[in-house]
Design an enzyme around this catalytic site. Structure first.
Site: not given
Length: 128
Positions: A119-120
């Site tokens: 998850i960015e």
């Protein structure tokens, strides 16, 4: 021809842990729809949740937990996101680092959800 993304599907092995991660840590809203189906809503998009082995049909050819790499643009400054995540005790894998987004350069951090999807979380870096 294509205007925007409406939703995507995330396959999970632990529905409760996934819901907690995306609602408690990332601030998404939980929606229940259909016959006991769940979605995580944010802005005008949503993530539909499938539990591995009980996926809604039709589904991806090989739905696998932990195979996604998602980038979200934060609605608050990235430093505030970092403080929130650190306060919650969730590990940040990398960042902040500069990256190239779809529209702007972005400043990003990376973490993993309960299924180990990458998850960015980013903020635009406006050139000026």
């Amino acid at each position: 021809m294509i205007d925007h993304l409406d939703h995507l599907v995330l396959t999970t092995t632990n529905l409760d842990a996934t819901i907690r991660f995306y609602t408690d840590l990332l601030g998404m809203r939980l929606e229940q729809f259909g016959n006991g189906r769940y979605a995580l809503k944010f802005g005008e998009q949503k993530i539909n949740l499938h539990v591995r082995g009980s996926e809604f049909e039709p589904k991806a050819h090989l739905p696998v937990p932990g195979a996604l790499d998602l980038c979200f643009i934060a609605s608050i400054p990235l430093d505030a996101v970092i403080a929130h995540i650190e306060q919650a005790g969730w590990p940040i894998v990398e960042g902040p680092v500069l990256r190239t987004g779809a529209v702007h350069k972005i400043r990003s951090i990376y973490l993993r959800d309960p299924d180990l999807n990458l998850i960015e979380i980013s903020e635009p870096v406006l050139e000026g």
